[in-house]
Design a protein around this motif. Structure first.
Motif, PDB file in Angstrom:
ATOM      1  N   LEU A  17       1.105  -0.778  -0.164  1.00  0.00           N
ATOM      2  CA  LEU A  17       0.089   0.005   0.022  1.00  0.00           C
ATOM      3  C   LEU A  17       0.970   1.434   0.238  1.00  0.00           C
ATOM      4  O   LEU A  17       0.715   1.949  -0.898  1.00  0.00           O
TER       5      LEU A  17
ATOM      6  N   THR B 130      -0.773 -12.072   2.594  1.00  0.00           N
ATOM      7  CA  THR B 130      -0.495 -12.670   4.323  1.00  0.00           C
ATOM      8  C   THR B 130      -1.736 -13.212   4.689  1.00  0.00           C
ATOM      9  O   THR B 130      -2.057 -13.979   5.321  1.00  0.00           O
TER      10      THR B 130
ATOM     11  N   TRP C  47      -6.017 -12.873   9.247  1.00  0.00           N
ATOM     12  CA  TRP C  47      -6.974 -13.614   9.185  1.00  0.00           C
ATOM     13  C   TRP C  47      -6.762 -13.923   7.893  1.00  0.00           C
ATOM     14  O   TRP C  47      -5.608 -13.141   7.251  1.00  0.00           O
TER      15      TRP C  47
HETATM   16  C1  LIG Z   1      -3.637  -7.220   7.003  1.00  0.00           C
HETATM   17  C2  LIG Z   1      -4.306  -6.042   5.698  1.00  0.00           C
HETATM   18  C3  LIG Z   1      -3.213  -5.553   5.226  1.00  0.00           C
HETATM   19  C4  LIG Z   1      -1.801  -4.858   5.517  1.00  0.00           C
HETATM   20  O1  LIG Z   1      -1.914  -6.246   5.485  1.00  0.00           O
HETATM   21  P1  LIG Z   1       0.241  -7.089   6.290  1.00  0.00           P
HETATM   22  O2  LIG Z   1       0.855  -8.036   5.005  1.00  0.00           O
HETATM   23  O3  LIG Z   1      -0.578  -7.286   7.484  1.00  0.00           O
HETATM   24  O4  LIG Z   1       1.422  -5.427   6.030  1.00  0.00           O
HETATM   25  C5  LIG Z   1      -3.712  -4.355   3.981  1.00  0.00           C
HETATM   26  N1  LIG Z   1      -5.327  -4.100   4.239  1.00  0.00           N
HETATM   27  C6  LIG Z   1      -6.233  -4.903   4.858  1.00  0.00           C
HETATM   28  C7  LIG Z   1      -7.633  -5.113   4.346  1.00  0.00           C
HETATM   29  C8  LIG Z   1      -5.369  -5.683   5.555  1.00  0.00           C
HETATM   30  O5  LIG Z   1      -6.836  -6.332   6.479  1.00  0.00           O
END
Ligand SMILES: *Cc1c(COP(=O)(O)O)cnc(C)c1O
Length: 403
Positions: free
Chosen positions: A96, A213, A343
């Motif tokens: 992001l 992730t 999640w």
């Molecule tokens: C977890 C999450 C992220 C970030 O991902 P990471 O790998 O934890 O940095 C971005 N957007 C959403 C909607 C998320 O739930």
């Protein structure tokens, strides 16, 4: 490129075939884990030729990747219609932030959906601000206010669907169309549905971002993010990632690729289970609202049906009245649901959350709700038996009612 070869197949097949046509993975099902900082050149002429080319799939130095990472990039590109390429980042948030930094310049204004992932909001309010980039939050369900929020300097729009925690589905094609007409780039956090459930570029967005992730890794053992885009923005993203020095390890890339192969069946099963549990929760007298676009009759369901081809196991619900201590009694009683962030893994999770600190424009409780209906819990439904999960939640409600 693998993405073009695979376009004749449907998405579920592309999960299996994607990223497997590279010259290094022809003789084995999975690409070897290619650990390398240093690639060797045949001679000085070869060294000079590779340095100047900077092409995908061509060795240069470990920071530009190796066949394991390229296979994952190709597989993700194959899954995203309209993508020319995919850039990998060490986390979803890095994807992001890296994408925003690749697009924005000092003096630009960024519009951020008010229900965006909280760390996305923090990056806008923190790092981007220190670089002279301004941000304005907007309610993505209010197209008029959104259109009015644009100014001469608006360069980009950060969208997310469904919204983090509160699960609103916005009209992405309309939001992206307005952004394009105003000369702004639209980025969307597509972590919930992934490219399998929502074709972000196909619905008009310029850059599709996924926290790998979550569903793609799928096993709660790796962190990674990705951004996919058409030719123009892909070049910018890739250059930006190179200048920031972003690289992911080949071991992690292999884990994510392994997760990707089974993502279709996991999401199908988790969606079905989540829907059954959402319906059960909607029938409980202690529950004021179930926030899931997959549940018929909820706000956003019609847009979800129109634009999405799939769902997942993540949704939220709001308790009727009560207080935080009561909510914690429910969550603490759960045995199958771990308490934790993240999640999209194979295991179920529960997370109590409060909306007020992470919203600027969208009221909470929502208009028309009881003023006491504000204590929410997010569930990530895993691969356990649905009946066991419901029985576990029933125990939680018993604890809630004990006080
Ligand atoms: C977890 C999450 C992220 C970030 O991902 P990471 O790998 O934890 O940095 C971005 N957007 C959403 C909607 C998320 O739930």
């Amino acid at each position: 490129m693998a993405g073009e070869d695979d376009s004749r197949y449907r998405p579920a097949t592309r999960l299996v075939t994607g990223g497997r046509s590279g010259s290094f993975s022809r003789d084995v099902v999975n690409p070897p884990i290619w650990r390398a900082s240093t690639h060797l050149y045949a001679d000085c002429a070869d060294l000079r030729a590779r340095k100047s080319s900077n092409e995908d799939g061509s060795f240069f130095y470990g920071r530009r990747g190796a066949p394991t990472q390229w296979a994952l990039c190709d597989a993700l590109t194959a899954l995203e219609p309209g993508a020319a390429g995919t850039v990998l980042y060490p986390s979803g948030l890095a994807a992001l932030a890296g994408s925003l930094l690749a697009v924005l310049r000092s003096g630009d204004v960024l519009l951020v959906a008010d229900n965006a992932y909280d760390p996305t909001r923090s990056t806008a309010m923190g790092l981007l601000k220190t670089f002279g980039i301004e941000h304005r939050f907007f309610d993505p369900l209010d197209l008029e206010a959104y259109e009015a929020a644009f100014c001469e300097r608006t360069r980009a729009v950060m969208l997310e669907v469904p919204g983090s925690l509160t699960m609103e589905v916005c009209d992405i094609p309309a939001l992206a169309r307005i952004a394009r007409a105003k000369g702004a780039v639209s980025l969307v956090d597509n972590t919930w549905a992934t490219a399998l459930g929502f074709a972000a570029l196909g619905h008009g967005c310029d850059i599709a971002i996924t926290a790998l992730t979550k569903h793609v890794g799928g096993h709660s053992d790796v962190m990674m993010g990705a951004a996919s885009a058409g030719k123009r923005w892909y070049r910018r993203l890739r250059l930006g990632a190179q200048q920031l020095g972003h690289v992911v390890s080949p071991d992690d890339a292999a884990l994510v690729l392994r997760g990707l192969r089974t993502m279709g069946v996991r999401l199908e099963r988790q969606s079905a289970s989540a829907l059954a549990i959402a319906e059960w929760l909607a029938s409980r007298k202690e529950v004021a609202h179930v926030l899931s676009p997959m549940l018929s009759g909820t706000p956003g369901h019609a847009l979800w049906q129109r634009d999405f081809t799939g769902g997942c196991g993540l949704f939220s619900f709001v308790l009727k009245g009560r207080d935080d201590a009561v909510r914690c009694r429910l969550v603490d009683r759960l045995e199958l649901f771990g308490i934790g962030y993240s999640w999209g893994g194979f295991e179920s999770l529960a997370l109590p959350f409060d909306v007020e600190p992470v919203r600027s424009k969208m009221p909470w409780p929502k208009p028309g709700w009881g003023v006491e209906d504000r204590h929410a819990i997010r569930l990530s439904i895993g691969l356990e038996d649905t009946h066991d999960l419901i029985a576990d939640l029933a125990n939680g409600f018993a604890a809630l009612n004990e006080g």
